[in-house]
Design a protein around this motif. Sequence first.
Motif, short mmCIF file in Angstrom:
data_model
loop_
_atom_site.label_atom_id
_atom_site.label_comp_id
_atom_site.label_asym_id
_atom_site.label_seq_id
_atom_site.Cartn_x
_atom_site.Cartn_y
_atom_site.Cartn_z
N ILE A 51 -4.98 -25.56 -3.17
CA ILE A 51 -5.96 -25.41 -4.24
C ILE A 51 -7.05 -24.44 -3.81
N GLU A 52 -7.54 -24.60 -2.58
CA GLU A 52 -8.57 -23.69 -2.07
C GLU A 52 -8.05 -22.26 -1.99
N LYS A 53 -6.81 -22.12 -1.57
CA LYS A 53 -6.19 -20.79 -1.47
C LYS A 53 -6.12 -20.14 -2.86
N ALA A 54 -5.73 -20.92 -3.87
CA ALA A 54 -5.65 -20.40 -5.24
C ALA A 54 -7.06 -20.06 -5.76
N LEU A 55 -8.04 -20.88 -5.44
CA LEU A 55 -9.41 -20.60 -5.86
C LEU A 55 -9.94 -19.33 -5.20
N LYS A 56 -9.64 -19.14 -3.93
CA LYS A 56 -10.07 -17.92 -3.23
C LYS A 56 -9.44 -16.69 -3.88
N LEU A 57 -8.16 -16.78 -4.27
CA LEU A 57 -7.51 -15.67 -4.95
C LEU A 57 -8.19 -15.38 -6.28
N GLY A 58 -8.51 -16.42 -7.04
CA GLY A 58 -9.20 -16.25 -8.31
C GLY A 58 -10.58 -15.62 -8.14
N GLU A 59 -11.30 -16.03 -7.10
CA GLU A 59 -12.62 -15.46 -6.83
C GLU A 59 -12.50 -14.00 -6.41
N TYR A 60 -11.45 -13.68 -5.66
CA TYR A 60 -11.20 -12.29 -5.27
C TYR A 60 -10.93 -11.43 -6.51
N ILE A 61 -10.12 -11.95 -7.42
CA ILE A 61 -9.83 -11.22 -8.66
C ILE A 61 -11.12 -11.02 -9.47
N ARG A 62 -11.95 -12.06 -9.51
CA ARG A 62 -13.24 -11.94 -10.23
C ARG A 62 -14.10 -10.84 -9.62
N ASN A 63 -14.20 -10.83 -8.30
CA ASN A 63 -15.04 -9.83 -7.63
C ASN A 63 -14.49 -8.42 -7.83
N GLU A 64 -13.18 -8.26 -7.76
CA GLU A 64 -12.58 -6.95 -7.97
C GLU A 64 -12.77 -6.47 -9.41
#
Length: 86
Positions: A51-64
């Motif tokens: 779940i944390e890994k998926a959240l980190k990916l989502g936050e990365y997409i948001r930042n990009e």
Amino acid sequence: MAGPSTRLRVIKLYKELHRLGRDYPDENYDFNGKLRRMFEKNKNLTDPEEIEKALKLGEYIRNETLALYSLRKYRHLKRNYVIAPS
């Protein structure tokens, strides 16, 4: 199982990404459709690390995506406000 705080983080991230998707510059790229499929694919995750890994990916997409919007805004301003040489 993920706690209520994780659930709130996921919902907040989804809403934020969905709002960002409204202004996505490429109309042929289905940003919100891909976003929904990504979240639906991960809805059955139970391992906190996954779940944390998926959240980190989502936050990365948001930042990009935010960086893409800032770059687009900067390029627009640069095109419209050309500084004349002295």
